[in-house]
Design a protein around this motif. Structure first.
Motif, PDB file in Angstrom:
ATOM      1  N   ASN A 171      -3.365 -15.960  -3.224  1.00 14.87           N
ATOM      2  CA  ASN A 171      -4.096 -14.799  -3.724  1.00 14.87           C
ATOM      3  C   ASN A 171      -3.197 -13.690  -4.260  1.00 14.87           C
ATOM      4  OD1 ASN A 171      -6.972 -15.498  -3.052  1.00 14.87           O
ATOM      5  ND2 ASN A 171      -5.993 -15.815  -1.071  1.00 14.87           N
ATOM      6  N   ASN A 172      -1.906 -14.019  -4.447  1.00 10.61           N
ATOM      7  CA  ASN A 172      -0.952 -13.061  -4.984  1.00 10.61           C
ATOM      8  C   ASN A 172      -0.918 -11.766  -4.167  1.00 10.61           C
ATOM      9  OD1 ASN A 172       1.098 -12.413  -6.784  1.00 10.61           O
ATOM     10  ND2 ASN A 172      -0.307 -11.402  -8.203  1.00 10.61           N
ATOM     11  N   LEU A 173      -0.860 -11.915  -2.855  1.00 11.30           N
ATOM     12  CA  LEU A 173      -0.770 -10.791  -1.932  1.00 11.30           C
ATOM     13  C   LEU A 173       0.516 -10.913  -1.130  1.00 11.30           C
ATOM     14  CD1 LEU A 173      -4.407 -10.976  -0.507  1.00 11.30           C
ATOM     15  CD2 LEU A 173      -3.548  -9.270  -2.112  1.00 11.30           C
ATOM     16  N   THR A 174       0.873  -9.832  -0.445  1.00  9.33           N
ATOM     17  CA  THR A 174       2.005  -9.909   0.463  1.00  9.33           C
ATOM     18  C   THR A 174       1.520 -10.438   1.812  1.00  9.33           C
ATOM     19  OG1 THR A 174       1.724  -7.685   1.371  1.00  9.33           O
ATOM     20  CG2 THR A 174       3.084  -7.901  -0.633  1.00  9.33           C
ATOM     21  N   LEU A 175       2.454 -10.947   2.591  1.00  6.73           N
ATOM     22  CA  LEU A 175       2.118 -11.399   3.940  1.00  6.73           C
ATOM     23  C   LEU A 175       1.523 -10.247   4.745  1.00  6.73           C
ATOM     24  CD1 LEU A 175       2.150 -13.481   6.239  1.00  6.73           C
ATOM     25  CD2 LEU A 175       4.523 -12.792   6.697  1.00  6.73           C
ATOM     26  N   GLU A 176       2.089  -9.068   4.607  1.00 12.72           N
ATOM     27  CA  GLU A 176       1.604  -7.899   5.346  1.00 12.72           C
ATOM     28  C   GLU A 176       0.158  -7.551   4.988  1.00 12.72           C
ATOM     29  OE1 GLU A 176       4.581  -7.945   3.609  1.00 12.72           O
ATOM     30  OE2 GLU A 176       5.774  -8.313   5.425  1.00 12.72           O
ATOM     31  N   GLN A 177      -0.192  -7.699   3.720  1.00 16.08           N
ATOM     32  CA  GLN A 177      -1.574  -7.434   3.312  1.00 16.08           C
ATOM     33  C   GLN A 177      -2.534  -8.421   3.967  1.00 16.08           C
ATOM     34  OE1 GLN A 177      -0.668  -7.629  -0.926  1.00 16.08           O
ATOM     35  NE2 GLN A 177      -1.477  -5.544  -1.186  1.00 16.08           N
ATOM     36  N   VAL A 178      -2.164  -9.683   3.986  1.00 15.00           N
ATOM     37  CA  VAL A 178      -3.013 -10.710   4.601  1.00 15.00           C
ATOM     38  C   VAL A 178      -3.112 -10.470   6.102  1.00 15.00           C
ATOM     39  CG1 VAL A 178      -3.279 -13.171   5.046  1.00 15.00           C
ATOM     40  CG2 VAL A 178      -2.551 -12.388   2.783  1.00 15.00           C
ATOM     41  N   GLU A 179      -1.994 -10.142   6.742  1.00 14.31           N
ATOM     42  CA  GLU A 179      -2.013  -9.876   8.187  1.00 14.31           C
ATOM     43  C   GLU A 179      -2.957  -8.719   8.516  1.00 14.31           C
ATOM     44  OE1 GLU A 179       2.528 -11.263   9.380  1.00 14.31           O
ATOM     45  OE2 GLU A 179       2.189  -9.221   8.645  1.00 14.31           O
ATOM     46  N   LYS A 180      -2.917  -7.678   7.701  1.00 12.94           N
ATOM     47  CA  LYS A 180      -3.778  -6.517   7.928  1.00 12.94           C
ATOM     48  C   LYS A 180      -5.255  -6.894   7.774  1.00 12.94           C
ATOM     49  CE  LYS A 180      -4.316  -1.705   6.597  1.00 12.94           C
ATOM     50  NZ  LYS A 180      -3.832  -0.594   5.761  1.00 12.94           N
ATOM     51  N   LEU A 181      -5.562  -7.671   6.739  1.00 11.78           N
ATOM     52  CA  LEU A 181      -6.942  -8.122   6.529  1.00 11.78           C
ATOM     53  C   LEU A 181      -7.388  -9.043   7.669  1.00 11.78           C
ATOM     54  CD1 LEU A 181      -6.774  -8.849   2.698  1.00 11.78           C
ATOM     55  CD2 LEU A 181      -8.109  -7.035   3.807  1.00 11.78           C
ATOM     56  N   ALA A 182      -6.500  -9.915   8.096  1.00  8.24           N
ATOM     57  CA  ALA A 182      -6.824 -10.841   9.184  1.00  8.24           C
ATOM     58  C   ALA A 182      -7.074 -10.078  10.482  1.00  8.24           C
ATOM     59  CB  ALA A 182      -5.705 -11.855   9.365  1.00  8.24           C
TER      60      ALA A 182
END
Length: 108
Positions: A74-85
Motif C-alpha cells: 500500500n506504499n506506506l511506512t511500517l510505522e504507519q501500518v503499525e499505528k493503523l493496526a
C-alpha cells in the motif's frame, strides 16, 4: 499414488492443527489477562512469564511480517501500518481484555 500423497496430507494437517493450537493459546492468554494490545500494534506482556514472552515473540514476529507486506503493498511506512493496526486492535479488543493506556495496562 495415494501413498505418495499421505506425507503431504499429514504435513498440511500438522500445520493446520499447530495454527489452531497457537490461536487457542493466544485467546487463552488474553482471557487469562497475561497479554494485551499495545499502542504500537504489537502484543505486550501483562504478566512476565517465559511461556508468555515466547508467545508474544512469536505473535509479534508474524504481525511484523504482515505489517511489512501491507506497507509494501500500500506504499506506506511500517510505522504507519503499525499505528493503523494498533487502532484496529484496540477497537476489536474484547471487554475484560487488557490494552496499554498511557503506559499502564487497563481492562477494556
Amino acid at each position: 499414488m495415494k501413498t505418495a500423497l499421505l506425507p503431504t496430507f499429514f504435513a498440511a494437517a500438522s500445520l493446520l492443527f499447530s495454527s489452531m493450537s497457537f490461536a487457542i493459546e493466544l485467546d487463552s492468554a488474553k482471557e487469562q489477562g497475561l497479554v494485551g494490545e499495545q499502542t504500537d500494534g504489537y502484543l505486550g506482556a501483562v504478566v512476565s512469564q517465559p511461556d508468555v514472552l515466547a508467545l508474544i515473540k512469536e505473535v509479534n514476529a508474524k504481525r511484523k511480517d504482515k505489517y511489512n507486506q501491507l506497507a509494501s503493498k500500500n506504499n506506506l511506512t511500517l510505522e504507519q501500518v503499525e499505528k493503523l493496526a494498533a487502532k484496529k486492535a484496540y477497537e476489536k479488543t474484547t471487554a475484560g481484555h487488557y490494552v496499554l493506556v498511557n503506559g499502564n495496562w487497563v481492562k477494556k
